[in-house]
Design a protein around this motif. Structure first.
Motif, PDB file in Angstrom:
ATOM      1  N   THR A  64      -2.202   8.186   3.720  1.00  0.00           N
ATOM      2  CA  THR A  64      -1.401   7.801   2.724  1.00  0.00           C
ATOM      3  C   THR A  64      -2.181   7.109   1.476  1.00  0.00           C
ATOM      4  O   THR A  64      -1.712   6.902   0.341  1.00  0.00           O
ATOM      5  CB  THR A  64      -0.178   6.905   3.221  1.00  0.00           C
ATOM      6  OG1 THR A  64      -0.600   5.699   3.681  1.00  0.00           O
ATOM      7  CG2 THR A  64       0.795   7.547   4.202  1.00  0.00           C
ATOM      8  N   LEU A  65      -3.246   6.259   2.254  1.00  0.00           N
ATOM      9  CA  LEU A  65      -4.010   5.638   1.099  1.00  0.00           C
ATOM     10  C   LEU A  65      -4.851   6.575   0.251  1.00  0.00           C
ATOM     11  O   LEU A  65      -5.164   6.032  -0.868  1.00  0.00           O
ATOM     12  CB  LEU A  65      -4.890   4.600   1.977  1.00  0.00           C
ATOM     13  CG  LEU A  65      -4.223   3.543   2.660  1.00  0.00           C
ATOM     14  CD1 LEU A  65      -5.524   2.722   3.432  1.00  0.00           C
ATOM     15  CD2 LEU A  65      -3.718   2.325   1.662  1.00  0.00           C
ATOM     16  N   TRP A 110       1.318   2.782   6.439  1.00  0.00           N
ATOM     17  CA  TRP A 110       0.103   3.151   5.634  1.00  0.00           C
ATOM     18  C   TRP A 110      -0.676   3.474   6.837  1.00  0.00           C
ATOM     19  O   TRP A 110      -0.935   2.935   7.858  1.00  0.00           O
ATOM     20  CB  TRP A 110      -0.316   2.097   4.695  1.00  0.00           C
ATOM     21  CG  TRP A 110      -0.708   0.843   5.356  1.00  0.00           C
ATOM     22  CD1 TRP A 110      -0.134  -0.254   5.549  1.00  0.00           C
ATOM     23  CD2 TRP A 110      -1.958   0.751   5.934  1.00  0.00           C
ATOM     24  NE1 TRP A 110      -0.882  -1.252   6.357  1.00  0.00           N
ATOM     25  CE2 TRP A 110      -1.985  -0.852   6.491  1.00  0.00           C
ATOM     26  CE3 TRP A 110      -3.374   1.385   6.080  1.00  0.00           C
ATOM     27  CZ2 TRP A 110      -3.299  -1.296   7.123  1.00  0.00           C
ATOM     28  CZ3 TRP A 110      -4.456   0.916   6.718  1.00  0.00           C
ATOM     29  CH2 TRP A 110      -4.206  -0.429   7.278  1.00  0.00           C
ATOM     30  N   GLY A 140       2.637   4.318   1.332  1.00  0.00           N
ATOM     31  CA  GLY A 140       2.910   4.519   2.756  1.00  0.00           C
ATOM     32  C   GLY A 140       3.734   3.327   3.379  1.00  0.00           C
ATOM     33  O   GLY A 140       4.137   3.476   4.609  1.00  0.00           O
ATOM     34  N   PHE A 187       0.841  -1.343  -0.150  1.00  0.00           N
ATOM     35  CA  PHE A 187       0.039   0.099  -0.138  1.00  0.00           C
ATOM     36  C   PHE A 187       0.763   1.198   0.100  1.00  0.00           C
ATOM     37  O   PHE A 187       1.967   1.440   0.513  1.00  0.00           O
ATOM     38  CB  PHE A 187      -0.905   0.055   1.149  1.00  0.00           C
ATOM     39  CG  PHE A 187      -1.757  -1.241   1.325  1.00  0.00           C
ATOM     40  CD1 PHE A 187      -2.522  -1.600   0.351  1.00  0.00           C
ATOM     41  CD2 PHE A 187      -1.313  -2.112   2.456  1.00  0.00           C
ATOM     42  CE1 PHE A 187      -3.389  -2.610   0.681  1.00  0.00           C
ATOM     43  CE2 PHE A 187      -2.035  -3.161   2.714  1.00  0.00           C
ATOM     44  CZ  PHE A 187      -3.143  -3.576   1.693  1.00  0.00           C
TER      45      PHE A 187
END
Length: 110
Positions: A23-24, A19, A15, A13
């Protein structure tokens, strides 16, 4: 026979290992052309094996994804907000999964 397992979730993912909801949401397209992924493409005899796994992932219901996310162990310290963001991220990524995988495979398949 091939089996595909996601074993290093920290690199799956945006990040990385850290994450979170923020960040997502930052990256609409997350690409990771790692040496290991490139190497595994070289072992494919065609797209059929990849297609079967993509179909299985696309068949996962939103309820199933939500259930797994809610079962993330408490000691991983994932907040409810981050769990909701992860659910939304995965739901959106399902829409582009096939195109992303085929683009990657075709880029490295010799």
């Amino acid at each position: 026979k091939y089996d595909i397992f996601m074993i290093d979730h920290g690199k799956c993912f945006p990040g990385g290992y850290k994450w979170n909801a923020e960040t997502l949401q930052k990256s609409k397209k997350f690409k990771k052309d790692s040496v290991v992924h490139i190497w595994t493409v070289d072992m494919l005899n065609g797209l059929n094996i990849i297609t079967s796994y993509i179909e299985k992932i696309l068949a996962l219901s939103e309820a199933s994804i939500e259930e797994v996310i809610q079962d993330i162990p408490v000691d991983w310290n994932v907040s409810q907000q981050d769990k909701e963001a992860l659910f939304n991220y995965l739901k959106e990524r399902k829409k582009t999964l096939a195109d992303s995988v085929y683009t990657f495979v075709n880029k490295y398949l010799n």
